[in-house]
Scaffold this motif. Structure first.
Motif, PDB file in Angstrom:
ATOM      1  N   GLY A 234       0.896  -1.321  -0.053  1.00 42.69           N
ATOM      2  CA  GLY A 234      -0.023   0.022   0.091  1.00 42.69           C
ATOM      3  C   GLY A 234       0.732   1.262  -0.034  1.00 42.69           C
ATOM      4  O   GLY A 234       2.155   1.435  -0.460  1.00 42.69           O
ATOM      5  N   LEU A 235       0.147   2.336   0.425  1.00 43.74           N
ATOM      6  CA  LEU A 235       0.815   3.714   0.582  1.00 43.74           C
ATOM      7  C   LEU A 235       1.427   4.053   1.785  1.00 43.74           C
ATOM      8  O   LEU A 235       0.721   3.871   2.750  1.00 43.74           O
ATOM      9  CB  LEU A 235       0.149   4.911  -0.201  1.00 43.74           C
ATOM     10  CG  LEU A 235      -0.581   4.542  -1.615  1.00 43.74           C
ATOM     11  CD1 LEU A 235      -1.565   5.498  -1.895  1.00 43.74           C
ATOM     12  CD2 LEU A 235       0.739   4.739  -2.466  1.00 43.74           C
ATOM     13  N   PHE A 236       2.551   4.727   1.852  1.00 51.89           N
ATOM     14  CA  PHE A 236       3.082   4.967   3.116  1.00 51.89           C
ATOM     15  C   PHE A 236       3.845   6.372   3.167  1.00 51.89           C
ATOM     16  O   PHE A 236       4.072   6.794   2.090  1.00 51.89           O
ATOM     17  CB  PHE A 236       4.421   3.734   3.438  1.00 51.89           C
ATOM     18  CG  PHE A 236       3.815   2.556   3.760  1.00 51.89           C
ATOM     19  CD1 PHE A 236       3.770   2.076   5.178  1.00 51.89           C
ATOM     20  CD2 PHE A 236       3.344   1.550   3.087  1.00 51.89           C
ATOM     21  CE1 PHE A 236       3.234   0.515   5.464  1.00 51.89           C
ATOM     22  CE2 PHE A 236       2.983   0.376   3.252  1.00 51.89           C
ATOM     23  CZ  PHE A 236       2.965   0.009   4.416  1.00 51.89           C
ATOM     24  N   LYS A 237       3.734   6.769   4.470  1.00 50.84           N
ATOM     25  CA  LYS A 237       4.345   8.272   4.635  1.00 50.84           C
ATOM     26  C   LYS A 237       6.004   7.908   5.090  1.00 50.84           C
ATOM     27  O   LYS A 237       6.193   7.138   6.040  1.00 50.84           O
ATOM     28  CB  LYS A 237       3.757   9.162   5.629  1.00 50.84           C
ATOM     29  CG  LYS A 237       2.367   9.506   5.119  1.00 50.84           C
ATOM     30  CD  LYS A 237       1.409   9.779   6.371  1.00 50.84           C
ATOM     31  CE  LYS A 237       0.980   8.529   7.286  1.00 50.84           C
ATOM     32  NZ  LYS A 237       0.251   8.443   8.485  1.00 50.84           N
ATOM     33  N   GLY A 238       6.847   8.483   4.519  1.00 50.61           N
ATOM     34  CA  GLY A 238       8.190   8.321   5.154  1.00 50.61           C
ATOM     35  C   GLY A 238       8.843   9.599   5.268  1.00 50.61           C
ATOM     36  O   GLY A 238       8.797  10.651   4.458  1.00 50.61           O
TER      37      GLY A 238
ATOM     38  N   ILE B 247       5.504  10.427  -0.022  1.00 53.13           N
ATOM     39  CA  ILE B 247       4.576   9.346  -0.078  1.00 53.13           C
ATOM     40  C   ILE B 247       5.545   8.425  -0.867  1.00 53.13           C
ATOM     41  O   ILE B 247       5.908   8.627  -1.949  1.00 53.13           O
ATOM     42  CB  ILE B 247       3.331   9.818  -0.704  1.00 53.13           C
ATOM     43  CG1 ILE B 247       2.776  10.822   0.225  1.00 53.13           C
ATOM     44  CG2 ILE B 247       2.263   8.431  -0.921  1.00 53.13           C
ATOM     45  CD1 ILE B 247       1.315  11.338  -0.519  1.00 53.13           C
ATOM     46  N   VAL B 248       5.268   6.913  -0.469  1.00 55.37           N
ATOM     47  CA  VAL B 248       6.274   5.809  -1.072  1.00 55.37           C
ATOM     48  C   VAL B 248       5.136   4.714  -1.253  1.00 55.37           C
ATOM     49  O   VAL B 248       4.215   4.465  -0.419  1.00 55.37           O
ATOM     50  CB  VAL B 248       7.151   5.484  -0.218  1.00 55.37           C
ATOM     51  CG1 VAL B 248       7.806   4.080  -0.802  1.00 55.37           C
ATOM     52  CG2 VAL B 248       8.414   6.397  -0.370  1.00 55.37           C
ATOM     53  N   MET B 249       5.131   4.078  -2.263  1.00 55.99           N
ATOM     54  CA  MET B 249       4.406   2.760  -2.633  1.00 55.99           C
ATOM     55  C   MET B 249       4.811   1.645  -2.501  1.00 55.99           C
ATOM     56  O   MET B 249       6.065   1.427  -2.916  1.00 55.99           O
ATOM     57  CB  MET B 249       3.608   2.901  -3.984  1.00 55.99           C
ATOM     58  CG  MET B 249       2.607   1.609  -4.143  1.00 55.99           C
ATOM     59  SD  MET B 249       2.085   1.564  -6.116  1.00 55.99           S
ATOM     60  CE  MET B 249       0.981   3.029  -5.865  1.00 55.99           C
TER      61      MET B 249
ATOM     62  N   ILE C 278      -0.600   4.892   5.170  1.00 55.50           N
ATOM     63  CA  ILE C 278      -1.508   5.758   5.030  1.00 55.50           C
ATOM     64  C   ILE C 278      -2.776   4.956   5.122  1.00 55.50           C
ATOM     65  O   ILE C 278      -3.199   4.142   4.375  1.00 55.50           O
ATOM     66  CB  ILE C 278      -1.559   6.383   3.349  1.00 55.50           C
ATOM     67  CG1 ILE C 278      -0.354   7.216   3.584  1.00 55.50           C
ATOM     68  CG2 ILE C 278      -2.676   7.191   3.249  1.00 55.50           C
ATOM     69  CD1 ILE C 278      -0.042   7.902   2.244  1.00 55.50           C
ATOM     70  N   LYS C 279      -3.605   5.325   5.929  1.00 59.27           N
ATOM     71  CA  LYS C 279      -4.952   4.498   6.254  1.00 59.27           C
ATOM     72  C   LYS C 279      -5.960   5.408   5.995  1.00 59.27           C
ATOM     73  O   LYS C 279      -6.931   5.823   6.470  1.00 59.27           O
ATOM     74  CB  LYS C 279      -5.045   4.166   7.890  1.00 59.27           C
ATOM     75  CG  LYS C 279      -3.728   3.455   8.385  1.00 59.27           C
ATOM     76  CD  LYS C 279      -3.900   3.356  10.042  1.00 59.27           C
ATOM     77  CE  LYS C 279      -2.861   2.589  10.633  1.00 59.27           C
ATOM     78  NZ  LYS C 279      -2.704   2.433  12.211  1.00 59.27           N
ATOM     79  N   VAL C 280      -6.316   5.204   4.720  1.00 59.48           N
ATOM     80  CA  VAL C 280      -7.201   5.748   3.922  1.00 59.48           C
ATOM     81  C   VAL C 280      -7.971   4.660   2.871  1.00 59.48           C
ATOM     82  O   VAL C 280      -7.074   4.191   2.207  1.00 59.48           O
ATOM     83  CB  VAL C 280      -6.988   7.123   2.954  1.00 59.48           C
ATOM     84  CG1 VAL C 280      -8.280   7.623   2.419  1.00 59.48           C
ATOM     85  CG2 VAL C 280      -6.497   8.144   3.843  1.00 59.48           C
ATOM     86  N   SER C 281      -9.249   4.392   2.805  1.00 59.03           N
ATOM     87  CA  SER C 281     -10.121   3.675   2.064  1.00 59.03           C
ATOM     88  C   SER C 281     -10.109   4.262   0.532  1.00 59.03           C
ATOM     89  O   SER C 281     -11.083   4.826   0.502  1.00 59.03           O
ATOM     90  CB  SER C 281     -11.128   3.078   2.324  1.00 59.03           C
ATOM     91  OG  SER C 281     -10.736   2.435   3.856  1.00 59.03           O
TER      92      SER C 281
END
Length: 519
Positions: A295-299, A308-310, A492-495
């Protein structure tokens, strides 16, 4: 014309007159004895076919009654005095042809109108007419803003289609929720021709335009860029942008290099004035064998702030691809790569504080990986030579060298993960810099990996060794050995909706495309 004739009292429409006669005959009345010789094939259902979609909807509205109440219809041959006397299926047709702005007022007239306006037929037709043109822009997109990139989420929100730009939290608070702001919105109220508004700037919505280039690409344009300007000029615009982007003033940032990077980003990004091209991106597909959910992450990325990193998994490799970037490593590039076939056994907590000890362990694994790659290349060359010499390639014996190597690597990976403790103490070695000191003090497992570093303008890019540290299902870290730096990543906890890749091949192709554009 038939509807107008009925409403104006000029004369009954043929289809309505026929339906009225049928109702009279069902009630035992005289009806209209004169045959209707001008039958419309469409109104007749194709010559004896089933009921139309509107007629079926009308039957549901009437609650399954075989015939309307006598008060709902006038005598045969007389034009109705009220819309309420019209058949429900005709009201569905009329209401479905009205502008969307009239429907809320119409629903307040009476309970019958409100009940009819709940018919799916009306709203399906409206969605086909208005949403049809913009249906391809729903989902996730990456704007073409040089090295900086971005994350745009286009959703249907009530009577609008809204494009939300998602922004990381303020540095270095990587666990905070994402921030977002609207860049454009499309009104779905009007029929067929939808209004596009630019939401950029601080003076409210204004005239904009969207051009759909192709299915996976579209562009936005602001037609009133003066709405983006502020009375205090560029200085006021910069101060406002700095508070929104970084949550602080320039005086609060004491690092001179960081000040230069921030000013450079403002100058570069503000020149677009929300006139951007967007390319579709997909969320990575998941598998039960994945180390954690992709998923997507903040780093954290040092002076560049949060990006933002996938994170995606590809067999024995995991890749971190930048969705937002910076002048050194632009958006679209693969920032980290994790070798899941080579887990690392960290020393005890006291020896882990010694950077030279960690460096020794990582460099030994790096040398092992290099030897395995050379052996693999040598085996591949021998296979190629054998295939060229023989008319048919020789079959490998069961359990041959290649198969044994793969099984051994896979078995080693599985055994290491099975034997790894649920958690082990973790601390950064002395001398390793971290923007966020509030990192977890326990981890699950570590792997050898490489991180991409480069000079300004993506000059002299190089993959250097590092350590991937898995903390839990939602957080991981990466120690950049050469830079003596640590990046912490949080999910990133977004649906996100309409963001799933249609296939693994489509996702891989998307990764190649955004990387080639960045290069």
């Amino acid at each position: 014309m038939a509807v107008c004739a009925r409403l104006c009292g000029v004369g009954p429409a043929r289809g309505c007159r026929r339906r009225g006669a049928a109702r009279e005959q069902r009630r035992g009345g005289p009806g209209d004895s004169e045959p209707d010789t001008d039958t419309d094939p469409e109104e007749a259902g194709g010559g004896g076919g089933g009921a139309t979609e509107d007629e079926e909807a009308a039957e549901r509205i009437e609650g399954g009654r075989s015939a309307p109440h006598p008060a709902e219809a006038g005598p045969a041959g007389r034009a109705p005095l009220s819309l309420l006397e019209l058949p429900p299926e005709l009201l569905v047709q009329i209401f479905g042809s009205l502008p969307g702005t009239d429907l809320p007022s119409l629903a307040r007239v009476c309970t019958t109108f409100r009940r009819i306006l709940r018919t799916d037929t009306i709203w399906r037709r409206r969605c086909r007419e208005v949403l049809h043109r913009y249906r391809h822009i729903l989902g996730l997109w990456q704007p073409d803003i040089g090295p900086y990139g971005g994350l745009l989420n286009v959703v249907v929100d009530g009577l609008f289609i809204i494009g939300w730009m998602y922004l990381p939290p303020h540095d270095p608070h990587v666990d905070d929720p994402m921030r977002f702001k609207p860049l454009f919105r499309i009104h779905l109220m009007e029929r067929k021709c939808a209004t596009v508004e630019c939401m950029y700037g601080h003076k409210g919505p204004h005239n904009g335009h969207i051009q759909i280039v192709k299915k996976d690409e579209f562009s936005t344009k602001c037609n009133q860029t003066d709405h983006h300007r502020m009375s205090g000029g560029r200085q006021e615009e910069f101060r406002t942008w700095l508070r929104e982007e970084w949550g602080r003033t320039l005086e609060d940032i004491f690092h001179e290099h960081m000040q230069e990077l921030i000013l450079m980003k403002f100058i570069y990004t503000s020149q677009y004035d929300n006139c951007l091209t967007y390319r579709r991106i997909y969320l990575p597909p998941s598998s039960p064998d994945d180390l954690i959910k992709p998923g997507l992450f903040k780093g954290t990325y040092g002076s560049h702030g949060l990006e933002i990193v996938m994170l995606s998994f590809h067999g024995k490799k995991a890749k971190g691809t930048k969705i937002t970037g910076d002048p050194n490593i632009p958006a679209g590039q693969q920032t980290v790569e994790i070798d899941l076939a080579h887990p690392l056994q960290l020393p005890d907590i006291e020896n882990l504080r010694d950077f030279s000890e960690l460096s020794r362990i990582v460099l030994e694994v790096q040398e092992q990986v290099r030897r395995e790659e050379q052996e693999q290349e040598h085996r591949q060359e021998e296979e190629d030579c054998s295939q060229q010499a023989a008319s048919q390639p020789a079959a490998k014996p069961p359990g041959g060298e290649g198969a044994e190597g793969e099984e051994t690597a896979a078995g080693a990976e599985g055994t290491t993960q099975d034997k790894a403790p649920a958690s082990q103490p973790f601390v950064l070695p002395m001398g390793v810099i971290s923007r966020n000191e509030d990192y977890p003090r326990t981890c699950r497992i570590c792997f050898y990996g490489t991180g991409l570093i480069a000079g300004h303008g993506f000059t002299s890019p190089e993959r250097t060794p590092g350590v991937f540290v898995l903390f839990d299902d939602d957080r991981f870290g990466f120690i950049w050995l050469e830079l003596k730096s640590f990046s912490l990543y949080s999910r990133i906890k977004v649906s996100f909706q309409n963001a799933e890749a249609p296939s693994r091949e489509a996702f891989d192709e998307m990764l190649k495309n955004i990387q080639s554009l960045a290069t």
